[in-house]
Design a protein around this motif. Structure first.
Motif, PDB file in Angstrom:
ATOM      1  N   ASN A 160       0.833  -1.211   0.000  1.00  0.00           N
ATOM      2  CA  ASN A 160       0.000   0.000   0.000  1.00  0.00           C
ATOM      3  C   ASN A 160       0.866   1.261   0.000  1.00  0.00           C
ATOM      4  N   CYS A 161       1.950   1.234  -0.789  1.00  0.00           N
ATOM      5  CA  CYS A 161       2.775   2.433  -0.944  1.00  0.00           C
ATOM      6  C   CYS A 161       2.847   2.801  -2.419  1.00  0.00           C
ATOM      7  N   THR A 162       3.130   4.067  -2.683  1.00  0.00           N
ATOM      8  CA  THR A 162       3.111   4.602  -4.036  1.00  0.00           C
ATOM      9  C   THR A 162       4.505   5.044  -4.442  1.00  0.00           C
ATOM     10  N   VAL A 163       4.935   4.627  -5.616  1.00  0.00           N
ATOM     11  CA  VAL A 163       6.242   5.031  -6.142  1.00  0.00           C
ATOM     12  C   VAL A 163       6.089   6.372  -6.852  1.00  0.00           C
ATOM     13  N   ARG A 164       6.783   7.399  -6.353  1.00  0.00           N
ATOM     14  CA  ARG A 164       6.689   8.730  -6.944  1.00  0.00           C
ATOM     15  C   ARG A 164       7.903   9.079  -7.796  1.00  0.00           C
ATOM     16  N   SER A 165       9.006   8.382  -7.578  1.00  0.00           N
ATOM     17  CA  SER A 165      10.202   8.653  -8.390  1.00  0.00           C
ATOM     18  C   SER A 165      10.994   7.370  -8.560  1.00  0.00           C
ATOM     19  N   PHE A 166      11.829   7.355  -9.601  1.00  0.00           N
ATOM     20  CA  PHE A 166      12.583   6.155  -9.954  1.00  0.00           C
ATOM     21  C   PHE A 166      13.989   6.583 -10.368  1.00  0.00           C
ATOM     22  N   VAL A 167      15.007   6.064  -9.671  1.00  0.00           N
ATOM     23  CA  VAL A 167      16.389   6.473  -9.932  1.00  0.00           C
ATOM     24  C   VAL A 167      17.251   5.253 -10.216  1.00  0.00           C
ATOM     25  N   THR A 168      18.177   5.407 -11.160  1.00  0.00           N
ATOM     26  CA  THR A 168      19.124   4.338 -11.505  1.00  0.00           C
ATOM     27  C   THR A 168      20.488   4.975 -11.753  1.00  0.00           C
ATOM     28  N   ASP A 169      21.459   4.114 -12.067  1.00  0.00           N
ATOM     29  CA  ASP A 169      22.734   4.667 -12.527  1.00  0.00           C
ATOM     30  C   ASP A 169      22.551   5.137 -13.972  1.00  0.00           C
ATOM     31  N   ASN A 170      23.633   5.477 -14.642  1.00  0.00           N
ATOM     32  CA  ASN A 170      23.507   6.135 -15.944  1.00  0.00           C
ATOM     33  C   ASN A 170      24.054   5.314 -17.100  1.00  0.00           C
ATOM     34  N   ALA A 171      24.084   3.994 -16.916  1.00  0.00           N
ATOM     35  CA  ALA A 171      24.427   3.120 -18.027  1.00  0.00           C
ATOM     36  C   ALA A 171      23.374   3.292 -19.132  1.00  0.00           C
ATOM     37  N   ALA A 172      23.762   3.038 -20.356  1.00  0.00           N
ATOM     38  CA  ALA A 172      22.869   3.294 -21.495  1.00  0.00           C
ATOM     39  C   ALA A 172      21.564   2.517 -21.374  1.00  0.00           C
ATOM     40  N   ASN A 173      21.635   1.253 -20.933  1.00  0.00           N
ATOM     41  CA  ASN A 173      20.406   0.455 -20.826  1.00  0.00           C
ATOM     42  C   ASN A 173      19.476   1.007 -19.743  1.00  0.00           C
ATOM     43  N   MET A 174      20.043   1.466 -18.631  1.00  0.00           N
ATOM     44  CA  MET A 174      19.234   2.042 -17.555  1.00  0.00           C
ATOM     45  C   MET A 174      18.617   3.377 -17.982  1.00  0.00           C
ATOM     46  N   ALA A 175      19.397   4.201 -18.660  1.00  0.00           N
ATOM     47  CA  ALA A 175      18.892   5.500 -19.103  1.00  0.00           C
ATOM     48  C   ALA A 175      17.726   5.335 -20.083  1.00  0.00           C
ATOM     49  N   LYS A 176      17.858   4.381 -20.998  1.00  0.00           N
ATOM     50  CA  LYS A 176      16.778   4.135 -21.957  1.00  0.00           C
ATOM     51  C   LYS A 176      15.551   3.570 -21.252  1.00  0.00           C
ATOM     52  N   MET A 177      15.766   2.702 -20.262  1.00  0.00           N
ATOM     53  CA  MET A 177      14.641   2.149 -19.501  1.00  0.00           C
ATOM     54  C   MET A 177      13.886   3.256 -18.779  1.00  0.00           C
ATOM     55  N   ARG A 178      14.609   4.219 -18.152  1.00  0.00           N
ATOM     56  CA  ARG A 178      13.951   5.316 -17.445  1.00  0.00           C
ATOM     57  C   ARG A 178      13.117   6.152 -18.405  1.00  0.00           C
ATOM     58  N   GLU A 179      13.656   6.399 -19.578  1.00  0.00           N
ATOM     59  CA  GLU A 179      12.936   7.187 -20.588  1.00  0.00           C
ATOM     60  C   GLU A 179      11.640   6.491 -20.997  1.00  0.00           C
ATOM     61  N   GLU A 180      11.710   5.183 -21.189  1.00  0.00           N
ATOM     62  CA  GLU A 180      10.520   4.423 -21.583  1.00  0.00           C
ATOM     63  C   GLU A 180       9.518   4.336 -20.435  1.00  0.00           C
ATOM     64  N   LEU A 181      10.016   4.223 -19.204  1.00  0.00           N
ATOM     65  CA  LEU A 181       9.134   4.150 -18.039  1.00  0.00           C
ATOM     66  C   LEU A 181       8.328   5.438 -17.887  1.00  0.00           C
ATOM     67  N   ALA A 182       8.956   6.573 -18.127  1.00  0.00           N
ATOM     68  CA  ALA A 182       8.273   7.863 -17.989  1.00  0.00           C
ATOM     69  C   ALA A 182       7.180   8.049 -19.035  1.00  0.00           C
ATOM     70  N   GLN A 183       7.236   7.261 -20.118  1.00  0.00           N
ATOM     71  CA  GLN A 183       6.286   7.436 -21.218  1.00  0.00           C
ATOM     72  C   GLN A 183       5.146   6.414 -21.204  1.00  0.00           C
ATOM     73  N   ILE A 184       5.123   5.521 -20.208  1.00  0.00           N
ATOM     74  CA  ILE A 184       4.058   4.520 -20.142  1.00  0.00           C
ATOM     75  C   ILE A 184       2.773   5.181 -19.642  1.00  0.00           C
ATOM     76  N   ASP A 185       1.775   5.257 -20.480  1.00  0.00           N
ATOM     77  CA  ASP A 185       0.516   5.917 -20.107  1.00  0.00           C
ATOM     78  C   ASP A 185      -0.260   5.122 -19.072  1.00  0.00           C
ATOM     79  N   GLU A 186      -0.085   3.801 -19.060  1.00  0.00           N
ATOM     80  CA  GLU A 186      -0.893   2.951 -18.187  1.00  0.00           C
ATOM     81  C   GLU A 186      -0.255   2.739 -16.814  1.00  0.00           C
ATOM     82  N   ILE A 187       0.835   3.467 -16.508  1.00  0.00           N
ATOM     83  CA  ILE A 187       1.549   3.186 -15.268  1.00  0.00           C
ATOM     84  C   ILE A 187       0.674   3.443 -14.044  1.00  0.00           C
TER      85      ILE A 187
END
Length: 429
Positions: A160-187
């Motif tokens: 029963n907790c809500t995720v308000r932010s998401f942080v990772t390191d800056n490897a290319a795969n992580m950076a691309k994942m964060r970008e895609e996560l921010a664009q998911i309309d159904e999140i």
């Protein structure tokens, strides 16, 4: 034939092997057949050892049986019990909280790849491990990591907790994942109807990348060579210590700030290193002497250290538990001002590139709404991007934001007095 004279051999020798004298031991010795321990061939000592050895062997045998049984019992009872207790406590502590989620890739003691996901409760300053995924033979591409992130966000609803932010390191795969996560309309469907998860890269990791951007290979390799020489040469190392030299630090690629510490230890002890070389020229490698007496290398190291030290100070500030997104902006701004005054254009550009990687519109918005900062150091473009973010996701509070900036009702000017805001956490505002 006459019987042999002398005392008959004691029966204890049946448990020992007789060792004849050699160049090391001039007398006969005995080796225990049970534990292979060697000792002098005194019968009394051999008998005492045999009793002790027999007891230890029996205890070890019994212990092995006992601990094997205990291990089996624990595997079926204790581990599930501890796991369920921990899950129950975590649910209680995270109930109703808003958290920041982080993801990172690791290797376990068997060098098997795992992904760990944790959440951070900002108000309580507490970290909870919520997922440990054995990734097996799955490639850590952005698509796979995105699936793990969405599943972990969904699982947080169990607490029963809500995720308000998401942080990772800056490897290319992580950076691309964060970008895609921010664009998911159904999140919002898996995150308690919260659709605007703030995603960003770890500023501490980016500062470490900046330090690597500025590395001068010749300085690093030469100073490491000098330090290794003084640490590994016993005679010269002893001379260095006798002269009052302090510990010389070798850098570690996996520990941040260690090269800054390395440079500092070298420069603070340079006069002692130079003195030892002058007084022991015949005993010291001429290559090492040349490197220490190279004044250009020393000046370059001092210049390099000033930059690394500022990055090190910034890194320490960023890594504090109390550092918020709004504080991170000020840390980066301080570093930018230092570079613009003390570094060349190429180095300033490298910093600006890392700054752009680290900060996002939510960073600017946090700095704007923090009464300690009020966005006073934001550029016009940065302020606009913060307001555009609010307009895109929370247009219903745009009027309150404008009133806050103008210090209009209900935000009276006295609420912004330095004495009022200096001890207030932005989380309380």
């Amino acid at each position: 034939m006459a019987p042999l004279s002398g005392r008959p051999q004691d029966n204890v020798w049946s448990s020992f092997i007789k060792l004849t004298p050699n160049s090391v031991f001039k007398t006969t010795r005995a080796r225990c057949k049970k534990c292979s321990k060697e000792m002098s061939s005194l019968v009394k000592r051999m008998k005492e050892h045999l009793i002790k050895c027999q007891l230890e062997v029996e205890d070890n045998t019994n212990d092995n049986i006992f601990f094997k049984a205990l291990k089996a019992v624990k595997a079926h009872t204790m581990i599930p019990l501890v796991f369920n207790t921990t899950i129950s406590e975590t649910k209680s502590q995270l109930n109703g909280k808003s958290v920041c989620m982080s993801m990172d890739g690791w290797s376990n003691i068997h060098n098997e790849p795992v992904v760990c996901i944790s959440v951070y409760d900002v108000t309580e300053k507490a970290v909870y491990l919520v997922e440990t995924i054995d990734t097996q033979d799955n490639s850590h591409n952005s698509e796979y990591l995105l699936n793990l992130a969405v599943e972990a966000i969904s699982n947080c609803q169990k607490y029963n907790c809500t995720v308000r932010s998401f942080v990772t390191d800056n490897a290319a795969n992580m950076a691309k994942m964060r970008e895609e996560l921010a664009q998911i309309d159904e999140i919002g469907a898996v995150n308690n109807n919260v659709c605007d998860i703030i995603t960003y890269g770890c500023s501490a990791h980016i500062l470490n990348l900046l330090a690597h951007d500025l590395e001068v290979d010749s300085i690093k390799s030469n100073i490491k060579q000098v330090i290794k020489y003084f640490r590994n040469s016993h005679k010269i190392g002893a001379k260095y210590k006798q002269a009052g030299g302090k510990t010389l630090i070798l850098p570690s690629d996996v520990r941040w700030n260690t090269f800054s510490d390395c440079l500092q230890s070298y420069l603070e002890n340079w006069h002692i290193l130079s003195s030892v070389c002058s007084n022991n020229r015949a005993a010291i490698d001429t290559t090492i002497i040349r490197k220490i007496e190279d004044m250009e290398m020393k000046r370059n190291a001092e210049d390099y250290f000033r930059k690394l030290k500022m990055i090190s100070i910034s890194l320490d500030k960023i890594q504090k538990d109390s550092c918020t997104l709004s504080d991170a902006i000020d840390v980066w701004k301080d570093l930018l001002e230092f570079f613009e005054k003390n570094c060349n254009l190429n180095e300033v550009k490298k910093l600006k590139d890392r700054y752009d990687m680290a900060v996002t519109p939510p960073h600017f918005l946090a700095n704007m709404l923090d009464p300690k900062h009020n966005g006073s150091r934001l550029s016009e473009e940065e302020s606009d991007s913060a307001l555009q973010y609010i307009y895109s996701y929370h247009p219903n509070i745009m009027a309150e934001i404008i009133n806050y900036q103008a210090q209009c009702s209900p935000f009276k000017p006295y609420l912004f007095h330095p004495d009022t805001v200096k001890s207030i956490s932005p989380m309380a505002c």
